[in-house]
Enzyme design. Structure first.
Site, short mmCIF file in Angstrom:
data_model
loop_
_atom_site.label_atom_id
_atom_site.label_comp_id
_atom_site.label_asym_id
_atom_site.label_seq_id
_atom_site.Cartn_x
_atom_site.Cartn_y
_atom_site.Cartn_z
N ARG A 15 9.87 5.74 -12.89
CA ARG A 15 9.25 5.65 -11.56
C ARG A 15 9.25 4.20 -11.06
NH1 ARG A 15 5.66 2.77 -8.83
NH2 ARG A 15 4.23 2.81 -10.60
N ASP A 16 8.44 3.35 -11.67
CA ASP A 16 8.36 1.96 -11.19
C ASP A 16 9.72 1.29 -11.37
OD1 ASP A 16 7.07 -0.21 -10.09
OD2 ASP A 16 5.67 -0.53 -11.73
N HIS A 207 -1.12 -3.37 -16.33
CA HIS A 207 0.24 -3.12 -15.82
C HIS A 207 0.82 -4.48 -15.41
CE1 HIS A 207 2.92 -0.50 -13.10
NE2 HIS A 207 3.08 -1.69 -12.55
N CYS A 240 8.65 -3.50 -7.20
CA CYS A 240 8.13 -2.75 -6.06
C CYS A 240 8.88 -3.19 -4.81
CB CYS A 240 6.63 -3.00 -5.89
SG CYS A 240 5.96 -2.19 -4.42
N ASN A 249 8.66 -4.32 -14.73
CA ASN A 249 7.52 -4.31 -15.65
C ASN A 249 7.93 -5.01 -16.94
OD1 ASN A 249 7.57 -1.51 -14.13
ND2 ASN A 249 5.44 -1.98 -14.59
P1 HMG Z 1 3.46 6.61 7.24
O1 HMG Z 1 4.78 6.46 7.92
O2 HMG Z 1 2.33 5.77 7.72
O3 HMG Z 1 2.94 8.11 7.14
O4 HMG Z 1 3.69 6.37 5.67
P2 HMG Z 1 2.90 9.31 8.11
O5 HMG Z 1 1.80 10.18 7.62
O6 HMG Z 1 2.90 8.84 9.54
O7 HMG Z 1 4.30 10.06 7.80
C1 HMG Z 1 5.55 9.58 8.23
C2 HMG Z 1 6.60 10.59 7.80
O8 HMG Z 1 6.62 10.69 6.37
C3 HMG Z 1 6.31 12.00 8.30
O9 HMG Z 1 7.56 12.63 8.43
C4 HMG Z 1 5.56 12.62 7.14
O10 HMG Z 1 5.66 14.02 7.11
C5 HMG Z 1 6.30 12.02 5.95
P3 HMG Z 1 8.29 12.75 9.88
O11 HMG Z 1 7.31 13.51 10.74
O12 HMG Z 1 8.49 11.33 10.36
O13 HMG Z 1 9.55 13.47 9.55
N1 HMG Z 1 5.46 11.93 4.76
C6 HMG Z 1 5.82 12.41 3.56
N2 HMG Z 1 6.95 13.04 3.15
C7 HMG Z 1 7.00 13.38 1.85
N3 HMG Z 1 6.01 13.10 0.96
C8 HMG Z 1 4.89 12.48 1.34
C9 HMG Z 1 4.78 12.10 2.69
N4 HMG Z 1 3.82 11.47 3.39
C10 HMG Z 1 4.25 11.38 4.64
N5 HMG Z 1 3.94 12.21 0.47
C11 HMG Z 1 3.08 6.70 3.39
C12 HMG Z 1 2.59 6.38 4.78
C13 HMG Z 1 1.90 6.45 2.44
C14 HMG Z 1 3.48 8.15 3.33
C15 HMG Z 1 4.29 5.78 3.05
O14 HMG Z 1 3.98 4.45 3.38
C16 HMG Z 1 4.67 5.85 1.61
O15 HMG Z 1 5.10 6.89 1.12
N6 HMG Z 1 4.54 4.73 0.85
C17 HMG Z 1 4.86 4.67 -0.55
C18 HMG Z 1 5.39 3.31 -0.90
C19 HMG Z 1 5.69 3.22 -2.37
O16 HMG Z 1 5.99 4.20 -3.02
N7 HMG Z 1 5.61 1.99 -2.91
C20 HMG Z 1 5.92 1.76 -4.29
C21 HMG Z 1 4.90 2.31 -5.22
S1 HMG Z 1 3.48 1.24 -5.44
C22 HMG Z 1 3.91 0.28 -6.76
O17 HMG Z 1 5.04 0.29 -7.15
C23 HMG Z 1 2.85 -0.50 -7.45
C24 HMG Z 1 2.48 0.09 -8.80
O18 HMG Z 1 3.60 0.16 -9.66
C25 HMG Z 1 1.41 -0.74 -9.50
C26 HMG Z 1 1.67 -2.24 -9.49
O19 HMG Z 1 2.76 -2.70 -9.81
O20 HMG Z 1 0.70 -2.95 -9.16
C27 HMG Z 1 1.90 1.50 -8.64
MG MG Z 2 4.39 -1.74 -10.76
#
Ligand code: HMG
Ligand code: MG
Length: 305
Positions: A15-16, A207, A240, A249
């Site tokens: 995933r990450d 993490h 990320c 990581n």
């Molecule tokens: P948004 O554009 O503000 O959301 O995104 P929205 O509700 O307006 O939706 C926009 C479109 O996305 C719509 O589709 C929704 O249906 C669709 P459209 O009408 O345009 O066709 N949608 C989805 N589709 C599938 N699955 C869903 C979903 N939600 C909405 N779940 C949102 C907001 C949160 C959805 C977006 O910003 C997002 O998905 N962000 C994720 C970013 C991400 O994954 N980042 C990396 C992970 S975090 C990380 O790595 C850190 C970590 O490892 C820990 C660390 O290192 O500290 C965890």
């Molecule tokens: Mg991470």
């Protein structure tokens, strides 16, 4: 301080790790990678992410990946979900362990999930209560706990505040993230006791990303502070996409090597993790960064005199 006798590794590579790869990776390769990881002794393998496919195109095949992996007995396969829509997709795919993710830093939260911190907590309150009602295990990530890529000031108190809110909403476990790999051991020494005063240590994982080479030192500092669960990614994959400059990581092989040599059990076979890393190294378009992985590869490649 006494060190723990056993440490749990929470594997992040699929995933990450893969979320940060630019070249499209075939679904079958992701499945094979996870299946190899499932044979290593790891008990926790974060499998994929049910986020918006526009945000993370690489993991748009989450449903298929989750359906196709061979779930090994005794192994949990948590998945990342950003909202109720993601939760419903995850459940439809069969997930019974999920992870929600917010951060200590406001600007990072906005860039990562397009929500303010308060909005993210409101969103996750609904997601967590629904998942607990459904009997799921839930993890809550607190990203940017040691610094933000967008200049936000992050203090240990801010990390504690978000952590307590995640615990209060029902998360079983927290993962405290150094998303951009800026943390150093003295910060770990300050943060962990502050958290531990309010949250049981066995509900806190750390993490660390290894962007500046401090991850293993931070793992050691966390061990000395009583932490016994660590996130890592095989081969050191990852980062990320919403944290500019963040690299992978801490490598699972690096953590395993250090712990094994220190006499701390993990139940994970480093040679088998290396085999999974070797497979994915042949799929991604770059070298893997884990030092222990590189050393094992180099030792095998060296001519016998
Ligand atoms: P948004 O554009 O503000 O959301 O995104 P929205 O509700 O307006 O939706 C926009 C479109 O996305 C719509 O589709 C929704 O249906 C669709 P459209 O009408 O345009 O066709 N949608 C989805 N589709 C599938 N699955 C869903 C979903 N939600 C909405 N779940 C949102 C907001 C949160 C959805 C977006 O910003 C997002 O998905 N962000 C994720 C970013 C991400 O994954 N980042 C990396 C992970 S975090 C990380 O790595 C850190 C970590 O490892 C820990 C660390 O290192 O500290 C965890
Ligand atoms: Mg991470």
């Amino acid at each position: 301080m006494t060190l723990p006798k056993h440490v749990t590794i929470f594997e992040m590579g699929a995933r990450d790790g893969l979320q940060n790869e630019n070249a499209r990776i075939a679904t079958g390769d992701k499945v094979r990678y996870i299946d190899l990881l499932s044979r290593t002794g790891l008990k926790w393998i974060e499998a994929t992410s049910f986020v918006s496919p526009k945000a993370i195109p690489q993991l748009a095949d989450a449903t298929e990946v989750f359906a196709r992996i061979r779930k090994a007995p005794g192994v949990r396969y948590p998945v990342l979900v950003p909202n109720l829509k993601g939760y419903e997709r995850a459940r439809a795919a069969g997930a019974d362990a999920i992870a929600v993710f917010t951060a200590a830093a406001e600007r990072f939260t906005k860039r990562n999930i397009n929500m303010t911190l308060d909005e993210s907590l409101a969103t996750f309150t609904d997601v967590v209560s629904t998942s607990k009602r459904d009997g799921c295990w839930v993890r809550g990530y607190v990203s940017t706990a040691f610094g933000s890529p967008f200049g936000d000031v992050v203090t240990p108190q801010m990390v504690l505040d978000v952590s307590l809110k995640l615990i209060e909403m029902g998360c079983d476990e927290l993962s405290i993230g150094d998303t951009i790999g800026v943390g150093v051991p003295s910060q770990v020494d300050e943060l962990v006791p502050l958290l531990a005063a309010r949250i049981p240590l066995d509900r806190i994982a750390m993490h660390f990303h290894d962007t500046r080479g401090t991850a293993l030192a931070n793992v050691y500092a966390a061990l000395l502070n009583g932490i016994s669960k660590f996130d890592s990614s095989s081969g050191g994959l990852g980062g990320c996409p919403y944290a500019p400059g963040a690299t992978g990581n801490v490598g699972t092989e690096d953590v395993l090597y250090m712990l094994e040599r220190m006499g701390i059990e993990t139940g994970v076979d480093i040679a088998k993790v290396r085999a999974a890393s070797r497979f994915i190294a042949g799929v991604v378009d770059h070298a893997l960064t884990s030092k222990a992985y590189q050393a094992m590869e180099a030792a095998d490649a060296a001519p016998i005199s």
